[in-house]
Motif scaffolding. Sequence first.
Motif, short mmCIF file in Angstrom:
data_model
loop_
_atom_site.label_atom_id
_atom_site.label_comp_id
_atom_site.label_asym_id
_atom_site.label_seq_id
_atom_site.Cartn_x
_atom_site.Cartn_y
_atom_site.Cartn_z
N VAL A 194 5.31 -24.24 3.98
CA VAL A 194 5.77 -22.85 4.16
C VAL A 194 5.91 -22.17 2.81
N LEU A 195 6.49 -22.86 1.83
CA LEU A 195 6.61 -22.28 0.49
C LEU A 195 5.24 -22.00 -0.13
N MET A 236 18.68 -46.99 8.03
CA MET A 236 17.25 -46.72 7.96
C MET A 236 16.77 -46.90 6.52
N SER A 237 15.73 -47.64 6.31
CA SER A 237 15.26 -47.90 4.96
C SER A 237 14.09 -46.99 4.57
N GLU A 238 13.64 -46.12 5.45
CA GLU A 238 12.53 -45.23 5.16
C GLU A 238 13.00 -43.78 5.23
N ILE A 239 12.46 -42.95 4.35
CA ILE A 239 12.80 -41.53 4.34
C ILE A 239 11.79 -40.79 5.20
N ASN A 240 12.28 -39.92 6.05
CA ASN A 240 11.41 -39.11 6.89
C ASN A 240 10.93 -37.92 6.07
N VAL A 241 9.64 -37.88 5.72
CA VAL A 241 9.10 -36.84 4.85
C VAL A 241 8.54 -35.65 5.63
N THR A 242 8.51 -35.71 6.94
CA THR A 242 7.94 -34.62 7.73
C THR A 242 8.64 -33.29 7.48
N PRO A 243 9.99 -33.21 7.48
CA PRO A 243 10.62 -31.92 7.19
C PRO A 243 10.32 -31.43 5.77
N LEU A 244 10.23 -32.35 4.82
CA LEU A 244 9.92 -31.98 3.45
C LEU A 244 8.52 -31.38 3.36
N VAL A 245 7.57 -31.98 4.02
CA VAL A 245 6.19 -31.47 4.02
C VAL A 245 6.14 -30.10 4.70
#
Length: 152
Positions: free
Chosen positions: A29-30, A15-24
């Motif tokens: 939450v923080l 996969m060449s793209e990073i999934n940013v949904t969990p990061l967001v």
Amino acid sequence: MSFGGLEKPAGYRPMSEINVTPLVDVMLVLLVIFIIAAPFMASRLALDLPQTEQSDAQVTQEPDAFVSIAIDPQGQTFWDEEPISVEALKQRLQDTARANPDSEVQLRADATVPYGRVVELIGLSQAAGLSRIGFVTDELPGALGAPAAPAR
């Protein structure tokens, strides 16, 4: 005839793209936690204010412009909860008086502070040109308008 099952699969490609949904999600939450916790982390000056009986009728409206000066039990002076020297206090009071001479000085002094120290601050305020001085107190438990202590 060409059938799809006879061709050799090309294999999995990375996969060449990073999934940013969990990061967001974690960052939101923080952010919410910090927004909720920020008022609790603010340093508060712990003063044992004098107590008095007062009813709701005696409480006046909040002035339009005011400055808050506090004196802790050790005699240290604070301007809006930040320590300040006497010379800097004189300068800030003069600046406040020049900007708005109707500003009120709200004085919060610990109950153990000598009367002479309180009078000294009143004199500094009046010398700077601020004549409206309010004394901040705590309400006595069980006084009119105060919630009574629960019976045991």
